[in-house]
Design an enzyme around this catalytic site. Sequence first.
Site, PDB file in Angstrom:
ATOM      1  N   GLY A   9      40.436  41.285  47.159  1.00 47.63           N
ATOM      2  CA  GLY A   9      39.369  40.910  46.246  1.00 47.63           C
ATOM      3  C   GLY A   9      38.179  40.423  47.056  1.00 47.63           C
ATOM      4  O   GLY A   9      38.326  40.008  48.208  1.00 47.63           O
ATOM      5  N   GLN A  41      30.475  36.401  48.895  1.00 46.29           N
ATOM      6  CA  GLN A  41      31.048  36.606  50.217  1.00 46.29           C
ATOM      7  C   GLN A  41      30.300  37.641  51.051  1.00 46.29           C
ATOM      8  O   GLN A  41      30.598  37.802  52.235  1.00 46.29           O
ATOM      9  CB  GLN A  41      32.519  36.984  50.089  1.00 46.29           C
ATOM     10  CG  GLN A  41      33.339  35.832  49.516  1.00 46.29           C
ATOM     11  CD  GLN A  41      34.774  36.223  49.327  1.00 46.29           C
ATOM     12  OE1 GLN A  41      35.126  36.831  48.326  1.00 46.29           O
ATOM     13  NE2 GLN A  41      35.600  35.882  50.315  1.00 46.29           N
ATOM     14  N   CYS A  44      41.537  33.598  52.227  1.00 43.11           N
ATOM     15  CA  CYS A  44      40.213  34.014  51.774  1.00 43.11           C
ATOM     16  C   CYS A  44      39.504  34.692  52.941  1.00 43.11           C
ATOM     17  O   CYS A  44      39.590  34.220  54.078  1.00 43.11           O
ATOM     18  CB  CYS A  44      39.422  32.784  51.316  1.00 43.11           C
ATOM     19  SG  CYS A  44      37.778  33.147  50.696  1.00 43.11           S
ATOM     20  N   LEU A  45      38.799  35.772  52.646  1.00 46.51           N
ATOM     21  CA  LEU A  45      38.065  36.475  53.693  1.00 46.51           C
ATOM     22  C   LEU A  45      36.955  35.614  54.280  1.00 46.51           C
ATOM     23  O   LEU A  45      36.500  35.874  55.396  1.00 46.51           O
ATOM     24  CB  LEU A  45      37.498  37.787  53.149  1.00 46.51           C
ATOM     25  CG  LEU A  45      38.544  38.808  52.698  1.00 46.51           C
ATOM     26  CD1 LEU A  45      37.871  40.032  52.089  1.00 46.51           C
ATOM     27  CD2 LEU A  45      39.463  39.197  53.838  1.00 46.51           C
ATOM     28  N   HIS A  58      41.077  33.410  41.882  1.00 48.21           N
ATOM     29  CA  HIS A  58      40.439  33.159  43.176  1.00 48.21           C
ATOM     30  C   HIS A  58      39.011  33.701  43.182  1.00 48.21           C
ATOM     31  O   HIS A  58      38.067  32.986  43.548  1.00 48.21           O
ATOM     32  CB  HIS A  58      41.270  33.829  44.279  1.00 48.21           C
ATOM     33  CG  HIS A  58      40.713  33.672  45.649  1.00 48.21           C
ATOM     34  ND1 HIS A  58      41.250  32.807  46.566  1.00 48.21           N
ATOM     35  CD2 HIS A  58      39.662  34.273  46.270  1.00 48.21           C
ATOM     36  CE1 HIS A  58      40.553  32.886  47.696  1.00 48.21           C
ATOM     37  NE2 HIS A  58      39.580  33.770  47.535  1.00 48.21           N
ATOM     38  N   GLU A  59      38.846  34.957  42.770  1.00 46.33           N
ATOM     39  CA  GLU A  59      37.516  35.567  42.777  1.00 46.33           C
ATOM     40  C   GLU A  59      36.606  34.922  41.736  1.00 46.33           C
ATOM     41  O   GLU A  59      35.419  34.702  41.992  1.00 46.33           O
ATOM     42  CB  GLU A  59      37.605  37.075  42.569  1.00 46.33           C
ATOM     43  CG  GLU A  59      38.395  37.813  43.629  1.00 46.33           C
ATOM     44  CD  GLU A  59      37.996  37.496  45.057  1.00 46.33           C
ATOM     45  OE1 GLU A  59      36.809  37.203  45.323  1.00 46.33           O
ATOM     46  OE2 GLU A  59      38.880  37.526  45.936  1.00 46.33           O
ATOM     47  N   HIS A 110      35.006  31.802  43.060  1.00 44.64           N
ATOM     48  CA  HIS A 110      33.863  32.049  43.943  1.00 44.64           C
ATOM     49  C   HIS A 110      32.550  32.083  43.172  1.00 44.64           C
ATOM     50  O   HIS A 110      31.519  31.616  43.655  1.00 44.64           O
ATOM     51  CB  HIS A 110      34.022  33.382  44.685  1.00 44.64           C
ATOM     52  CG  HIS A 110      34.799  33.306  45.949  1.00 44.64           C
ATOM     53  ND1 HIS A 110      34.415  32.546  47.032  1.00 44.64           N
ATOM     54  CD2 HIS A 110      35.953  33.914  46.318  1.00 44.64           C
ATOM     55  CE1 HIS A 110      35.288  32.682  48.007  1.00 44.64           C
ATOM     56  NE2 HIS A 110      36.238  33.507  47.596  1.00 44.64           N
TER      57      HIS A 110
END
Length: 180
Positions: free
Chosen positions: A56, A61, A104-105, A146-147, A150
Amino acid sequence: MRHRSLPGVRGRVRPLTLLGDPVLRAPGAEVTAFGPELAALVEDMFATMYAARGVGLAAHQVGEPLRVFVFDCEDDEGLRHLGHLVNPRLVARDGVSVRGPEGCLSLPGLEAATPRYDRTVLEGRTVTGEPLRVEGTGWFARCLQHEYDHLGGELYVDRVRGWRHRRVMRQAARAGWADR
């Protein structure tokens, strides 16, 4: 049988924003223009997510504080969910709260046991403005939450408490990417 193209094939890989970048903490702006620029952003987000081996990715990001995210994530039964949401609204987040590994990226290489509900329902729009409802359970519900976080300027580490929080923040401070 004719196959449609994979998302991200036409996109370009963008640099990821990392912990400490103020854009990650900014609330996302509502998308008002559903045109080629939004479509290109979503393609870039898929390309970036795949290049980083994620499941995701939120627009924040890649440096764009907009209410958009993409996903390519399996649920607990192994069913693949591939798509995107523009201007999502949380309809339901319920069921059992499960603490599970989450990364997380924007915090590469780090992970912490994070509590999430095992069912999530979001409603939003596609890149063309069509209404869309996405329901997730298990791992996919975790991905959606999670997304979605953000888009409000929140990170998974904000949901981690006590020694787990202190540990992941120490690891982030020592990470090589933290110096950027």
